[in-house]
Every structure is written in structure tokens, then in C-alpha cells.
Scaffold this active site. Structure first.
Site, PDB file in Angstrom:
ATOM      1  N   TRP A  68      78.993  45.923 165.943  1.00 15.81           N
ATOM      2  CA  TRP A  68      77.870  46.386 165.127  1.00 15.81           C
ATOM      3  C   TRP A  68      78.301  47.436 164.103  1.00 15.81           C
ATOM      4  CZ3 TRP A  68      74.013  44.541 163.012  1.00 15.81           C
ATOM      5  CH2 TRP A  68      72.796  45.159 162.797  1.00 15.81           C
TER       6      TRP A  68
ATOM      7  N   GLY B 293      66.299  47.061 166.220  1.00 17.39           N
ATOM      8  CA  GLY B 293      65.541  45.848 165.897  1.00 17.39           C
ATOM      9  C   GLY B 293      66.349  44.598 166.183  1.00 17.39           C
TER      10      GLY B 293
ATOM     11  N   ALA C  63      74.872  41.107 165.325  1.00 20.93           N
ATOM     12  CA  ALA C  63      75.877  41.463 164.320  1.00 20.93           C
ATOM     13  C   ALA C  63      76.501  40.201 163.714  1.00 20.93           C
ATOM     14  CB  ALA C  63      76.954  42.332 164.971  1.00 20.93           C
TER      15      ALA C  63
ATOM     16  N   LYS D 127      64.920  46.019 176.315  1.00 23.18           N
ATOM     17  CA  LYS D 127      64.957  44.556 176.122  1.00 23.18           C
ATOM     18  C   LYS D 127      66.265  43.992 176.679  1.00 23.18           C
ATOM     19  CE  LYS D 127      68.056  44.589 172.759  1.00 23.18           C
ATOM     20  NZ  LYS D 127      69.247  43.764 172.568  1.00 23.18           N
TER      21      LYS D 127
ATOM     22  N   ASP E 103      63.040  42.273 169.320  1.00 24.12           N
ATOM     23  CA  ASP E 103      64.406  42.287 169.845  1.00 24.12           C
ATOM     24  C   ASP E 103      64.538  41.394 171.081  1.00 24.12           C
ATOM     25  OD1 ASP E 103      67.032  42.973 169.738  1.00 24.12           O
ATOM     26  OD2 ASP E 103      66.723  45.136 169.865  1.00 24.12           O
TER      27      ASP E 103
ATOM     28  N   ARG F 122      75.284  39.226 174.614  1.00 24.95           N
ATOM     29  CA  ARG F 122      76.180  39.441 175.753  1.00 24.95           C
ATOM     30  C   ARG F 122      75.373  39.756 177.015  1.00 24.95           C
ATOM     31  NH1 ARG F 122      78.503  44.642 172.670  1.00 24.95           N
ATOM     32  NH2 ARG F 122      78.424  43.132 171.019  1.00 24.95           N
TER      33      ARG F 122
ATOM     34  N   VAL G 294      80.792  45.605 175.791  1.00 29.03           N
ATOM     35  CA  VAL G 294      79.800  46.407 176.476  1.00 29.03           C
ATOM     36  C   VAL G 294      78.539  45.580 176.788  1.00 29.03           C
ATOM     37  CG1 VAL G 294      78.933  47.279 174.273  1.00 29.03           C
ATOM     38  CG2 VAL G 294      78.440  48.529 176.323  1.00 29.03           C
TER      39      VAL G 294
ATOM     40  N   GLU H 136      74.997  46.571 177.803  1.00 30.10           N
ATOM     41  CA  GLU H 136      74.134  47.750 177.973  1.00 30.10           C
ATOM     42  C   GLU H 136      73.007  47.504 178.982  1.00 30.10           C
ATOM     43  OE1 GLU H 136      75.002  50.530 176.582  1.00 30.10           O
ATOM     44  OE2 GLU H 136      75.218  50.418 174.395  1.00 30.10           O
TER      45      GLU H 136
HETATM   46  N1  LIG Z   1      76.519  43.781 168.556  1.00 26.17           N
HETATM   47  C1  LIG Z   1      75.296  43.769 168.077  1.00 26.17           C
HETATM   48  O1  LIG Z   1      74.832  42.736 167.573  1.00 26.17           O
HETATM   49  C2  LIG Z   1      74.453  45.004 168.127  1.00 26.17           C
HETATM   50  C3  LIG Z   1      73.289  45.037 167.365  1.00 26.17           C
HETATM   51  C4  LIG Z   1      72.499  46.167 167.409  1.00 26.17           C
HETATM   52  C5  LIG Z   1      72.871  47.240 168.205  1.00 26.17           C
HETATM   53  N2  LIG Z   1      74.001  47.179 168.939  1.00 26.17           N
HETATM   54  C6  LIG Z   1      74.328  48.341 169.772  1.00 26.17           C
HETATM   55  O2  LIG Z   1      75.419  48.999 169.179  1.00 26.17           O
HETATM   56  C7  LIG Z   1      76.211  49.654 170.186  1.00 26.17           C
HETATM   57  C8  LIG Z   1      77.666  49.230 170.034  1.00 26.17           C
HETATM   58  O3  LIG Z   1      77.673  47.843 170.219  1.00 26.17           O
HETATM   59  P1  LIG Z   1      78.814  46.913 169.655  1.00 26.17           P
HETATM   60  O4  LIG Z   1      78.276  45.545 169.742  1.00 26.17           O
HETATM   61  O5  LIG Z   1      79.319  47.395 168.366  1.00 26.17           O
HETATM   62  O6  LIG Z   1      79.895  47.144 170.812  1.00 26.17           O
HETATM   63  P2  LIG Z   1      81.477  46.873 170.742  1.00 26.17           P
HETATM   64  O7  LIG Z   1      81.944  46.930 172.148  1.00 26.17           O
HETATM   65  O8  LIG Z   1      81.746  45.660 169.925  1.00 26.17           O
HETATM   66  O9  LIG Z   1      82.027  48.123 169.934  1.00 26.17           O
HETATM   67  C9  LIG Z   1      81.993  49.441 170.421  1.00 26.17           C
HETATM   68  C10 LIG Z   1      83.130  50.182 169.720  1.00 26.17           C
HETATM   69  O10 LIG Z   1      83.052  51.555 170.059  1.00 26.17           O
HETATM   70  C11 LIG Z   1      84.402  52.009 170.203  1.00 26.17           C
HETATM   71  N3  LIG Z   1      84.361  53.243 170.972  1.00 26.17           N
HETATM   72  C12 LIG Z   1      84.112  53.407 172.282  1.00 26.17           C
HETATM   73  N4  LIG Z   1      84.131  54.714 172.594  1.00 26.17           N
HETATM   74  C13 LIG Z   1      84.390  55.381 171.441  1.00 26.17           C
HETATM   75  C14 LIG Z   1      84.537  56.732 171.117  1.00 26.17           C
HETATM   76  N5  LIG Z   1      84.399  57.678 172.023  1.00 26.17           N
HETATM   77  N6  LIG Z   1      84.816  57.058 169.827  1.00 26.17           N
HETATM   78  C15 LIG Z   1      84.939  56.108 168.882  1.00 26.17           C
HETATM   79  N7  LIG Z   1      84.829  54.789 169.143  1.00 26.17           N
HETATM   80  C16 LIG Z   1      84.551  54.435 170.410  1.00 26.17           C
HETATM   81  C17 LIG Z   1      85.129  50.865 170.851  1.00 26.17           C
HETATM   82  O11 LIG Z   1      86.523  50.970 170.665  1.00 26.17           O
HETATM   83  C18 LIG Z   1      84.518  49.680 170.117  1.00 26.17           C
HETATM   84  O12 LIG Z   1      85.243  49.363 168.955  1.00 26.17           O
HETATM   85  C19 LIG Z   1      75.612  49.223 171.522  1.00 26.17           C
HETATM   86  O13 LIG Z   1      74.782  50.236 172.013  1.00 26.17           O
HETATM   87  C20 LIG Z   1      74.783  48.002 171.181  1.00 26.17           C
HETATM   88  O14 LIG Z   1      73.673  47.847 172.029  1.00 26.17           O
HETATM   89  C21 LIG Z   1      74.830  46.091 168.903  1.00 26.17           C
END
Ligand SMILES: NC(=O)c1ccc[n+]([C@@H]2O[C@H](COP(=O)([O-])OP(=O)(O)OC[C@H]3O[C@@H](n4cnc5c(N)ncnc54)[C@H](O)[C@@H]3O)[C@@H](O)[C@H]2O)c1
Length: 333
Positions: free
Chosen positions: A11, A134, A138, A190, A243, A254, A278, A280
Site C-alpha cells: 500500500w 476505504g 493496492a 472489516k 471495505d 490476504r 501482514v 491484520e
Molecule cells: N495492501 C492493501 O491493499 C492495503 C490497502 C489499504 C490499507 N492497507 C493497510 O496498510 C498497512 C500496510 O499494508 P501493506 O499491504 O502495505 O503491507 P505490506 O506487508 O505489503 O507492507 C508493509 C511494509 O512495512 C514495512 N515495515 C514494517 N515495519 C516497519 C518499520 N518499523 N519501519 C518502516 N517500514 C516498516 C515492511 O518492510 C513492508 O515493506 C496495513 O495496515 C494494511 O491494512 C493495505
């Protein structure tokens, strides 16, 4: 405008591309050096392997990212947010606007990310807080497929600012809200119901069962949200029902996939391991269950899901436990 994105995974890097499309300068910080290199040298999205703008830069230095701008987008898994905010507070020297896009609630404390920001960032370092959430895979946003998000803040000027920062007239429409609690709770909870929905599919149940669990799940999310002080309208909006629609039956989710694996008989550890990213929703199940206990809410789906992930109930018995409950009026939980 300069923007720092903390967490360059699925994201974070996608939002960086959106911000770049909107004419902003973006620096991503990530602890994964390979992700930093992918962005800086190959100019590819590190999890989707898709080309991104070479104007987007990345660093593994938190200090460099914090010095880069006063707009901080938090995009790391929620379980790391507390420790990350503690580090950020030690390093920052100017007031920052925190925009959180991570979806989750801290188990044990039941704290939302806004509460962690207000607790851990000194007032002198805090310009404001906005949550942006929302229905948004990604995988679709990076392909610039039409998407809509809502941003909420107690400070109207900050909500308006973030609404404009992320809005893109070609593919991303943003709404604003003052219901921080509703947007945070809807986005976090959600994921719990997405796991339940995936588990029902993994068990071989049909679409009727999935619709049953999702619609009764919305009632439970609403009960949790109202107990915490949210507005009902928010839960029926983008960061709640919206969502859930995108998450609760999608192989792009996931959380749904993790539930699917649990329904197929995998242990929680195997299911999470097979996703390799991850999930969540497991923590959301824990947090929702704990909030239910604290506020004396009747949350049968969260309660049975909690028992399954804590190995108190076998997944094969979960549905019969739900079906054998006393008959009720639909109005009630
Ligand atoms: N993937 C989606 O479609 C999506 C959409 C909306 C919201 N989100 C939310 O966004 C958040 C992240 O999700 P994601 O899909 O990007 O996960 P992801 O696992 O793809 O990415 C998380 C990133 O955070 C990095 N990270 C972990 N700890 C860190 C730290 N202390 N400092 C810096 N970087 C660190 C990891 O190396 C990784 O690159 C989650 O809470 C998720 O619910 C994801």
C-alpha cells in the site's frame, strides 16, 4: 508538496505513486533494504513488480524520511505502529501532520491508531492527525483503477487538505469526514469479518452462508463502533460496508485468503505463513472480542472466531455453534 511515506510495501508504494501522479515529491522509508533498492535502482513496485516513477525515492533511514517533509503517511502493519511512533517522536524536530492508512486496533489496549499518535507524539511535534481508509486493493490502485477513499480528522482543515492531496480526478475520488472513530473502527474490523468469510468458503459453505456471515458481521462491527463512539452512517459508508464488500469475498484480500486456509483445515500459523504478508484481521478478531467483553456486547461471530484462533473450538464446529444459538429478532445481535 513533499511527502514522507513510512512503510513501502503493497500500500505504501502504491500511495507514493498516487502522490507522485498528483505532482508531489515522495520519499519512502522502509526497513527492508531490498524494497528500498527496488524503488531506487529498478524503479519497480517491490511487491507487485510493476514499473513506478523514477521520481519516487526510498531510504532505510527514518531520520532522513522525517527530515524530508512535515507530512508523514504511516503505512506499516499496525503491530509495529507503537514502537515506530516512539522512535519517530525521538527523531522529529518540527511539527508533523500524521496521515494514517494502516488498518487495525491494538489488542490488549483496544487503542486505535489516532489514540496511539496522540499518546506517543508530543503536542509540540503534532500538527494534526488524519485517517485515510476505504475499499482499496493496492493491486488495483497501482493500475490506476477507479477507487474511492474517505479521510477523517477532528481538524476540518486537515481533512480538507488530505482530501485534496490524495484526490485524483482520473482514478481516485476522496471524501472527508469528522468521524475518526468510525473510519478507524470500520477499516480495522472489516478484516476480522473477511477472515470469517474466507473460513466459510474454505469449509465448503456456499454464497448464502457468506452473505449471512457478512451481513450479521456488519451488525457486530456496528455494535463495536457505536460502543466506541462512532457514527452509524460511517459504518454504512466507504470504511465499513464499502471495505467489507471489497474484502470479504476477494482472493486479492490476504485476510480472506487466511480465513480460506483456516477453513480448509490449516492451523493459524500455517495459514498466516502461506500469505507471507501482514494479516491484520487476526488482531482485529482479538481486539473486537476484547471490546465486546469490555462493553458487554453480544458478538457471536467475533466470539466464535476468537475461540477458533485460540484453539478453543475446532473450525469444523464453528458454524453449528452459530446456528444453535437462541432464535432472535433480526433487530438484535
Ligand atoms: N495492501 C492493501 O491493499 C492495503 C490497502 C489499504 C490499507 N492497507 C493497510 O496498510 C498497512 C500496510 O499494508 P501493506 O499491504 O502495505 O503491507 P505490506 O506487508 O505489503 O507492507 C508493509 C511494509 O512495512 C514495512 N515495515 C514494517 N515495519 C516497519 C518499520 N518499523 N519501519 C518502516 N517500514 C516498516 C515492511 O518492510 C513492508 O515493506 C496495513 O495496515 C494494511 O491494512 C493495505
Amino acid at each position: 508538496m513533499k511527502v514522507s511515506v513510512i512503510g513501502g510495501g503493497a500500500w505504501g508504494t502504491t500511495l507514493a505513486q498516487l502522490l507522485n501522479d498528483n505532482g508531489n515529491e515522495v520519499l519512502i522509508e522502509d526497513i527492508n533494504q531490498k524494497f528500498v533498492d527496488d524503488i531506487n535502482t529498478l524503479h519497480i513496485h517491490p511487491t507487485f513488480n510493476i514499473a513506478i516513477s523514477d521520481e519516487i525515492k526510498a531510504t532505510s533511514s527514518l531520520k532522513e524520511a522525517l527530515d524530508f517533509s512535515d507530512i508523514i503517511v504511516l503505512c506499516i502493519p499496525t503491530k509495529f505502529v507503537r514502537s515506530e511512533l516512539t522512535k519517530i517522536n525521538e527523531l522529529i524536530t518540527t511539527k508533523k501532520l500524521f496521515i494514517n492508512v494502516s488498518k487495525g486496533i491494538e489488542p490488549d489496549t483496544s487503542k486505535r491508531i489516532s489514540e496511539l499518535v496522540y499518546e506517543l507524539i508530543d503536542k509540540k511535534n503534532l500538527k494534526g492527525y488524519v485517517v485515510l481508509s476505504g475499499p482499496s486493493h493496492a493491486e488495483e490502485v497501482i493500475l490506476r483503477k477507479v477507487t474511492s477513499l474517505v479521510c477523517a480528522s477532528y481538524e476540518e482543515d486537515n481533512a480538507l487538505f488530505v482530501q485534496n492531496l490524495f484526490n485524483n480526478p482520473k482514478y481516485l475520488r476522496t471524501y472527508r469526514s469528522d468521524d475518526v472513530i468510525g473510519v478507524e473502527v470500520g477499516g480495522a474490523m472489516k478484516n476480522a469479518i473477511a477472515i470469517v468469510s474466507g473460513a466459510s468458503t474454505g469449509l465448503g459453505l456456499g454464497e448464502n452462508a457468506r452473505a449471512f456471515l457478512i451481513s450479521r458481521g456488519i451488525k457486530e462491527i456496528l455494535a463495536i463502533a457505536l460502543a466506541l463512539g462512532a457514527n452509524m452512517q460511517t459504518i454504512y459508508g466507504l470504511s465499513g460496508v464499502g471495505d467489507l464488500i471489497v474484502t470479504a469475498s476477494s482472493m486479492n484480500s490476504r485476510n480472506f485468503k487466511c480465513g480460506l486456509a483456516i477453513g480448509q483445515g490449516k492451523s493459524l500459523e500455517e495459514a498466516q505463513g502461506s500469505i507471507n504478508q501482514v494479516v491484520e484481521g487476526i488482531r482485529a478478531i482479538e481486539a473486537g472480542y476484547e471490546i465486546g467483553l469490555k462493553y458487554n456486547l453480544d458478538l457471536p461471530i467475533f466470539t466464535i472466531a476468537h475461540k477458533v484462533i485460540n484453539k478453543e473450538v475446532d473450525i469444523s464446529n464453528a458454524i453449528s455453534l452459530l446456528l444453535s444459538r437462541d432464535l432472535k429478532s433480526e433487530k438484535y445481535w
